[in-house]
Design a protein around this motif. Structure first.
Motif, mmCIF file in Angstrom:
data_model
loop_
_atom_site.group_PDB
_atom_site.id
_atom_site.type_symbol
_atom_site.label_atom_id
_atom_site.label_comp_id
_atom_site.label_asym_id
_atom_site.label_seq_id
_atom_site.Cartn_x
_atom_site.Cartn_y
_atom_site.Cartn_z
ATOM 1 N N SER A 1 51.872 26.182 43.767
ATOM 2 C CA SER A 1 50.963 26.206 42.862
ATOM 3 C C SER A 1 50.562 27.892 42.589
ATOM 4 C CB SER A 1 49.885 25.149 42.531
ATOM 5 O OG SER A 1 49.004 25.589 43.807
ATOM 6 N N ARG A 2 50.339 28.483 43.763
ATOM 7 C CA ARG A 2 49.567 29.862 43.701
ATOM 8 C C ARG A 2 50.942 30.800 43.260
ATOM 9 N NH1 ARG A 2 47.527 33.662 42.339
ATOM 10 N NH2 ARG A 2 46.238 34.942 43.388
ATOM 11 N N ILE A 3 52.160 30.644 43.622
ATOM 12 C CA ILE A 3 53.084 31.490 43.231
ATOM 13 C C ILE A 3 53.493 31.097 41.638
ATOM 14 C CG2 ILE A 3 55.536 31.959 43.301
ATOM 15 C CD1 ILE A 3 55.400 31.557 46.335
ATOM 16 N N ALA A 4 53.343 29.883 41.363
ATOM 17 C CA ALA A 4 53.632 29.807 39.865
ATOM 18 C C ALA A 4 52.429 30.407 39.187
ATOM 19 C CB ALA A 4 53.688 28.169 39.445
ATOM 20 N N GLN A 5 51.153 30.301 39.382
ATOM 21 C CA GLN A 5 50.316 30.990 38.799
ATOM 22 C C GLN A 5 50.243 32.308 38.669
ATOM 23 O OE1 GLN A 5 47.402 32.856 40.299
ATOM 24 N NE2 GLN A 5 46.578 33.186 38.271
ATOM 25 N N ALA A 6 50.608 32.877 39.854
ATOM 26 C CA ALA A 6 50.576 34.450 40.013
ATOM 27 C C ALA A 6 52.031 34.858 38.852
ATOM 28 C CB ALA A 6 50.976 35.041 41.139
ATOM 29 N N LEU A 7 53.042 34.344 38.669
ATOM 30 C CA LEU A 7 54.262 34.573 38.086
ATOM 31 C C LEU A 7 53.816 34.446 36.653
ATOM 32 C CD1 LEU A 7 57.045 33.088 40.299
ATOM 33 C CD2 LEU A 7 56.918 35.246 39.579
ATOM 34 N N SER A 8 53.078 33.593 36.174
ATOM 35 C CA SER A 8 52.815 33.269 34.838
ATOM 36 C C SER A 8 51.641 34.440 34.393
ATOM 37 C CB SER A 8 52.089 31.872 34.493
ATOM 38 O OG SER A 8 50.787 31.786 35.262
ATOM 39 N N SER A 9 51.136 34.955 35.229
ATOM 40 C CA SER A 9 50.126 36.084 34.864
ATOM 41 C C SER A 9 50.513 37.317 35.314
ATOM 42 C CB SER A 9 48.559 35.726 35.632
ATOM 43 O OG SER A 9 48.961 35.899 36.829
ATOM 44 N N TYR A 10 51.983 37.488 35.825
ATOM 45 C CA TYR A 10 52.469 38.637 36.023
ATOM 46 C C TYR A 10 52.792 39.429 34.696
ATOM 47 C CZ TYR A 10 56.067 41.896 37.884
ATOM 48 O OH TYR A 10 56.725 43.055 38.070
#
Length: 106
Positions: free
Chosen positions: A7-16
């Motif tokens: 979930s942390r990686i998904a969140q970071a990628l979505s805000s990248y």
């Protein structure tokens, strides 16, 4: 809900907002298969610890944060977690790991 590596990686990628594609990020982190980042993001595979520093650099995540998430997922029993053991029977905070990382040897 407890945050996970996925979930942390998904969140970071979505805000990248950087210039790289997800495939380019995966390759820059040393994944041989560019699809590995998608697999980690979806929770289908675990994030290899050796990829944490590069991935965190690419996505702007504190490596201490990702290390704690990864270690908690890997070691469901806190008493088997090397961080728990190293910190005398408790889990360190992100701040404590950050301080350790920046400490100068004496």
């Amino acid at each position: 809900m407890t945050e996970t590596v996925a979930s942390r990686i998904a969140q970071a990628l979505s805000s990248y907002t950087g210039p790289k594609t997800q495939t380019e990020i995966a390759l820059a982190c040393g994944f041989n298969n560019p699809n590995m980042l998608s697999m980690v993001k979806s929770g289908k595979t675990k994030l290899p610890p050796k990829r944490i520093p590069a991935l965190c650099r690419e996505l702007g995540i504190r490596p201490e944060e990702m290390l704690l998430l990864a270690m908690n997922e890997e070691h469901r029993d806190p008493e088997a977690n090397p961080l728990w053991i190293a910190f005398g029977g408790r889990m360190p905070s992100v701040h404590e790991l950050s301080e350790l990382r920046s400490a100068k040897p004496s």
